[in-house]
Write a protein that holds these residues in place. Structure first.
Motif, PDB file in Angstrom:
ATOM      1  N   THR A 190      19.338  14.066   1.080  1.00  0.00           N
ATOM      2  CA  THR A 190      18.013  14.112   0.453  1.00  0.00           C
ATOM      3  C   THR A 190      18.088  13.931  -1.056  1.00  0.00           C
ATOM      4  N   PHE A 191      19.016  14.646  -1.710  1.00  0.00           N
ATOM      5  CA  PHE A 191      19.019  14.580  -3.175  1.00  0.00           C
ATOM      6  C   PHE A 191      19.913  13.464  -3.731  1.00  0.00           C
ATOM      7  N   SER A 192      20.866  12.951  -2.939  1.00  0.00           N
ATOM      8  CA  SER A 192      21.748  11.891  -3.450  1.00  0.00           C
ATOM      9  C   SER A 192      21.211  10.493  -3.179  1.00  0.00           C
ATOM     10  N   MET A 193      20.299  10.364  -2.226  1.00  0.00           N
ATOM     11  CA  MET A 193      19.755   9.050  -1.905  1.00  0.00           C
ATOM     12  C   MET A 193      19.055   8.418  -3.097  1.00  0.00           C
ATOM     13  N   CYS A 194      18.357   9.244  -3.899  1.00  0.00           N
ATOM     14  CA  CYS A 194      17.608   8.697  -5.029  1.00  0.00           C
ATOM     15  C   CYS A 194      18.539   8.123  -6.091  1.00  0.00           C
ATOM     16  N   PHE A 195      19.723   8.703  -6.272  1.00  0.00           N
ATOM     17  CA  PHE A 195      20.671   8.177  -7.240  1.00  0.00           C
ATOM     18  C   PHE A 195      21.176   6.800  -6.806  1.00  0.00           C
ATOM     19  N   VAL A 196      21.421   6.640  -5.516  1.00  0.00           N
ATOM     20  CA  VAL A 196      21.830   5.333  -5.003  1.00  0.00           C
ATOM     21  C   VAL A 196      20.719   4.312  -5.202  1.00  0.00           C
ATOM     22  N   ALA A 197      19.485   4.720  -4.937  1.00  0.00           N
ATOM     23  CA  ALA A 197      18.352   3.802  -5.083  1.00  0.00           C
ATOM     24  C   ALA A 197      18.221   3.311  -6.520  1.00  0.00           C
ATOM     25  N   VAL A 198      18.420   4.188  -7.483  1.00  0.00           N
ATOM     26  CA  VAL A 198      18.312   3.800  -8.890  1.00  0.00           C
ATOM     27  C   VAL A 198      19.393   2.795  -9.262  1.00  0.00           C
ATOM     28  N   VAL A 199      20.638   3.049  -8.830  1.00  0.00           N
ATOM     29  CA  VAL A 199      21.751   2.162  -9.176  1.00  0.00           C
ATOM     30  C   VAL A 199      21.564   0.785  -8.542  1.00  0.00           C
TER      31      VAL A 199
ATOM     32  N   PRO B 112      14.341  20.590  -9.870  1.00  0.00           N
ATOM     33  CA  PRO B 112      15.422  21.580 -10.012  1.00  0.00           C
ATOM     34  C   PRO B 112      16.109  21.831  -8.674  1.00  0.00           C
ATOM     35  N   ASP B 113      17.425  22.026  -8.727  1.00  0.00           N
ATOM     36  CA  ASP B 113      18.183  22.243  -7.494  1.00  0.00           C
ATOM     37  C   ASP B 113      17.703  23.475  -6.734  1.00  0.00           C
ATOM     38  N   VAL B 114      17.271  24.490  -7.466  1.00  0.00           N
ATOM     39  CA  VAL B 114      16.802  25.705  -6.805  1.00  0.00           C
ATOM     40  C   VAL B 114      15.569  25.410  -5.963  1.00  0.00           C
ATOM     41  N   ILE B 115      14.645  24.611  -6.504  1.00  0.00           N
ATOM     42  CA  ILE B 115      13.434  24.263  -5.765  1.00  0.00           C
ATOM     43  C   ILE B 115      13.775  23.430  -4.535  1.00  0.00           C
ATOM     44  N   THR B 116      14.659  22.442  -4.711  1.00  0.00           N
ATOM     45  CA  THR B 116      15.064  21.603  -3.574  1.00  0.00           C
ATOM     46  C   THR B 116      15.743  22.428  -2.495  1.00  0.00           C
ATOM     47  N   GLY B 117      16.673  23.293  -2.883  1.00  0.00           N
ATOM     48  CA  GLY B 117      17.377  24.111  -1.904  1.00  0.00           C
ATOM     49  C   GLY B 117      16.453  25.079  -1.180  1.00  0.00           C
TER      50      GLY B 117
ATOM     51  N   ALA C 132      11.628  11.673  -7.023  1.00  0.00           N
ATOM     52  CA  ALA C 132      11.345  13.096  -7.257  1.00  0.00           C
ATOM     53  C   ALA C 132      12.597  13.966  -7.310  1.00  0.00           C
ATOM     54  N   PRO C 133      13.580  13.786  -6.389  1.00  0.00           N
ATOM     55  CA  PRO C 133      14.780  14.634  -6.461  1.00  0.00           C
ATOM     56  C   PRO C 133      15.571  14.489  -7.752  1.00  0.00           C
ATOM     57  N   LEU C 134      15.369  13.394  -8.504  1.00  0.00           N
ATOM     58  CA  LEU C 134      16.083  13.226  -9.771  1.00  0.00           C
ATOM     59  C   LEU C 134      15.693  14.290 -10.779  1.00  0.00           C
ATOM     60  N   VAL C 135      14.420  14.689 -10.773  1.00  0.00           N
ATOM     61  CA  VAL C 135      13.916  15.629 -11.768  1.00  0.00           C
ATOM     62  C   VAL C 135      13.611  16.987 -11.166  1.00  0.00           C
TER      63      VAL C 135
ATOM     64  N   TYR D 204       0.842  -1.196   0.000  1.00  0.00           N
ATOM     65  CA  TYR D 204       0.000   0.000   0.000  1.00  0.00           C
ATOM     66  C   TYR D 204       0.881   1.251   0.000  1.00  0.00           C
ATOM     67  N   GLY D 205       0.621   2.146  -0.927  1.00  0.00           N
ATOM     68  CA  GLY D 205       1.401   3.370  -1.031  1.00  0.00           C
ATOM     69  C   GLY D 205       2.681   3.225  -1.827  1.00  0.00           C
ATOM     70  N   ARG D 206       2.818   2.142  -2.577  1.00  0.00           N
ATOM     71  CA  ARG D 206       4.048   1.925  -3.355  1.00  0.00           C
ATOM     72  C   ARG D 206       4.267   3.034  -4.382  1.00  0.00           C
ATOM     73  N   SER D 207       3.204   3.419  -5.086  1.00  0.00           N
ATOM     74  CA  SER D 207       3.348   4.449  -6.118  1.00  0.00           C
ATOM     75  C   SER D 207       3.788   5.776  -5.509  1.00  0.00           C
ATOM     76  N   LEU D 208       3.199   6.127  -4.354  1.00  0.00           N
ATOM     77  CA  LEU D 208       3.594   7.370  -3.691  1.00  0.00           C
ATOM     78  C   LEU D 208       5.040   7.286  -3.218  1.00  0.00           C
ATOM     79  N   PHE D 209       5.411   6.149  -2.638  1.00  0.00           N
ATOM     80  CA  PHE D 209       6.782   5.970  -2.154  1.00  0.00           C
ATOM     81  C   PHE D 209       7.783   6.039  -3.302  1.00  0.00           C
ATOM     82  N   SER D 210       7.469   5.366  -4.403  1.00  0.00           N
ATOM     83  CA  SER D 210       8.354   5.385  -5.569  1.00  0.00           C
ATOM     84  C   SER D 210       8.504   6.792  -6.124  1.00  0.00           C
ATOM     85  N   GLY D 211       7.393   7.520  -6.201  1.00  0.00           N
ATOM     86  CA  GLY D 211       7.459   8.886  -6.702  1.00  0.00           C
ATOM     87  C   GLY D 211       8.277   9.796  -5.804  1.00  0.00           C
ATOM     88  N   MET D 212       8.164   9.608  -4.491  1.00  0.00           N
ATOM     89  CA  MET D 212       8.929  10.440  -3.559  1.00  0.00           C
ATOM     90  C   MET D 212      10.417  10.109  -3.610  1.00  0.00           C
TER      91      MET D 212
END
Length: 275
Positions: free
Chosen positions: A140-149, A110-115, A105-108, A94-102
């Motif tokens: 926050t922003f590097s965790m998603c790159f590790v998850a993808v790899v 913009p750095d300005v928005i994240t900062g 999300a930092p992959l796409v 339950y909530g897999r789609s939301l979890f995956s999107g979160m």
């Protein structure tokens, strides 16, 4: 008949690599320039490396950057690996789609928005900005790159190996650390290197989340370059290039050694089964 690469492909490859790496080569060469003018070559010298060792501000910024990169890359690797395991092994929870999107999300984003969003969060909760806010932002922003790899490696992982270990009596946690983790270790190491490099390189997010006494090297370099490029900047950038290059080569050799060992073990196991 297998024809070799065409001249167009060769020229395209040479132009592409020259466009990518020629500026870096020029930066390294001009870090050994004897003159102060970075645009005029006046001979070879290590003068600026010697002066860099007495530049306390640059050295302090470099130390902050390395500490942030090491800590954020390690924590991001742990969290990213756990996220990849949840996405690959968790099934349709339950909530897999939301979890995956979160996670992605930092992959796409913009750095300005994240900062800016992290800055507003830290201000809202009354968290003093400094070393720890930069570290949390980089996690926050590097965790998603590790998850993808790591996820890409787990998808092709033969789960029967882990199941065989559990059939022999190993608990799930021990089976993971004894069987799964050594096999996916190259992907985990690659994710860590990617997170470490991204943290070293970050300027935008760190500029939003930094505070007094926690100036990173990219921020320091950007502030100095606005007043003109000094040879000391070339020297410190060359040292960073050397650190990243050594890390990449070491990780590549380690992964190649593990791959050779794994293939040798598979051949020995196949020979034992045949006997």
């Amino acid at each position: 008949m297998n024809r070799g690469p065409s001249w167009f492909n060769i020229v395209s490859m040479v132009v592409g690599f020259a466009f990518l790496y020629l500026p870096i080569v020029l930066l390294v060469i001009y870090s050994f320039n004897a003159g102060r003018n970075v645009a005029v070559w006046e001979g070879w010298s290590t003068r600026w490396y010697v002066e860099l060792m007495s530049n306390d501000q640059l050295l302090a910024a470099a130390w902050v950057t390395i500490r942030v990169a090491l800590l954020s890359a390690t924590i991001a690797t742990i969290l990213g690996t756990m996220a990849a395991l949840a996405l690959v092994r968790g099934g349709l929870f339950y909530g897999r789609s939301l979890f995956s999107g979160m996670v992605y999300a930092p992959l796409v984003m913009p750095d300005v928005i994240t900062g800016l969003s992290l800055l507003l969060l830290f201000v809202a909760v009354g968290f003093s900005r400094g070393f720890w806010t930069i570290t949390m932002a980089h996690i926050t922003f590097s965790m998603c790159f590790v998850a993808v790899v790591v996820q890409s490696r787990l998808i092709s992982f033969d789960k029967s190996l882990e199941e065989a270990a559990m059939d022999l009596g190993a608990p799930p946690m021990k089976a993971f650390f004894a069987v799964t983790l050594p096999i996916i270790a190259p992907a985990v190491a690659a994710g860590w290197m990617l997170a470490f490099t991204l943290s070293l390189d970050d300027l935008v997010i760190a500029s939003f989340t930094t505070g007094p006494g926690a100036t990173t090297l990219p921020i320091k370099i950007y502030s100095a370059v606005r007043l003109g490029v000094s040879p000391e900047i070339n020297a410190v950038c060359t040292i960073l290039i050397g650190i990243v290059t050594i890390g990449v080569i070491a990780a590549s050799l380690s992964m190649k050694r593990k791959e050779v060992r794994r293939r040798r073990d598979e051949r020995m196991a196949a020979a034992a089964n045949a006997a």
